[in-house]
Write an enzyme that holds these catalytic residues in place. Sequence first.
Site, PDB file in Angstrom:
ATOM      1  N   ASP A 100       0.877  -1.169   0.000  1.00  0.00           N
ATOM      2  CA  ASP A 100       0.000   0.000   0.000  1.00  0.00           C
ATOM      3  C   ASP A 100       0.918   1.223   0.000  1.00  0.00           C
ATOM      4  O   ASP A 100       2.095   1.115   0.387  1.00  0.00           O
ATOM      5  CB  ASP A 100      -0.886  -0.035   1.241  1.00  0.00           C
ATOM      6  CG  ASP A 100      -1.739   1.212   1.374  1.00  0.00           C
ATOM      7  OD1 ASP A 100      -2.375   1.598   0.386  1.00  0.00           O
ATOM      8  OD2 ASP A 100      -1.747   1.801   2.466  1.00  0.00           O
TER       9      ASP A 100
ATOM     10  N   ASP B  71      -1.768  -1.055   5.793  1.00  0.00           N
ATOM     11  CA  ASP B  71      -2.030  -0.536   7.144  1.00  0.00           C
ATOM     12  C   ASP B  71      -3.514  -0.287   7.393  1.00  0.00           C
ATOM     13  O   ASP B  71      -3.877   0.396   8.354  1.00  0.00           O
ATOM     14  CB  ASP B  71      -1.237   0.751   7.389  1.00  0.00           C
ATOM     15  CG  ASP B  71      -1.769   1.929   6.591  1.00  0.00           C
ATOM     16  OD1 ASP B  71      -2.057   1.751   5.384  1.00  0.00           O
ATOM     17  OD2 ASP B  71      -1.910   3.025   7.148  1.00  0.00           O
TER      18      ASP B  71
ATOM     19  N   ASP C 225       0.030   5.059   0.993  1.00  0.00           N
ATOM     20  CA  ASP C 225      -0.106   5.970   2.133  1.00  0.00           C
ATOM     21  C   ASP C 225      -0.122   5.195   3.450  1.00  0.00           C
ATOM     22  O   ASP C 225      -0.982   4.336   3.657  1.00  0.00           O
ATOM     23  CB  ASP C 225      -1.412   6.766   2.016  1.00  0.00           C
ATOM     24  CG  ASP C 225      -1.464   7.594   0.747  1.00  0.00           C
ATOM     25  OD1 ASP C 225      -1.146   8.787   0.805  1.00  0.00           O
ATOM     26  OD2 ASP C 225      -1.830   7.033  -0.309  1.00  0.00           O
TER      27      ASP C 225
END
Length: 240
Positions: free
Chosen positions: A30, A188, A32
């Site tokens: 991922d 996250d 960000d």
Amino acid sequence: MTSPSIASTVTTHVTGVSSSASPIKGVLFDLDGTLADTAPDLITALNLSLKEFGYPQHSIESMRSVASHGSLALVSAAEPSLTDDKKIQIQQRLLHHYHHINGDNTAIFDGIDAVLSLLDSKHIPYGVVTNKAARFARPLLDSLKLTQRMRTIVSGDSTLKSKPHTAPMWLAAQQMGCAPHTILYLGDAERDLIAAKNANMIGAVALWGYISQDDFPNNWPAKHYFEAGKSFEKWLNEQL
């Protein structure tokens, strides 16, 4: 950043988890909150847009945990009582400002550059699957000097559906030339791990990311949890 209580709870939860039976042939990230700390730029853009409309500013730390969830989520967290129309107006100005400052104060998380260097040395392909639009994701990766090192960059508008849908995951797997079950996906947010599980990838949680006290990563469908880039590098080196 993840609080010690969240990290310790999750670490205890996964103690003794064995590595995947399938060898890792590719790694996806991922963007960000996993690969790069984009919160400073995103929240600066948020504050610039809020200022235009006469609303108060917010600190980076107070809004950091929302940064993975997109521009509209940032606006909603900052001013939850506004109408949807007003939130969208502020969101559009946020995106305008973000276009001009994208990458100015963004950096790769500690330890992640070493991870990428390890993957390069082992000739393991890697890339990004993000819900960030390509008009922001690609210039950002260019500014971080990562574009040429990556085998695939799949953005939120690269496929008709974005995460947690499997479409972007499978597109990335195809572009890397790896079977999904041999790819580790690191994220996250819960949607990252749902997407990884549904795409038959090995899901891992970046506990250094934008995880709030209201999140329960120990309940996400993940195989592995890492507190820092350094621990991820150490584990990955043992697998390759």
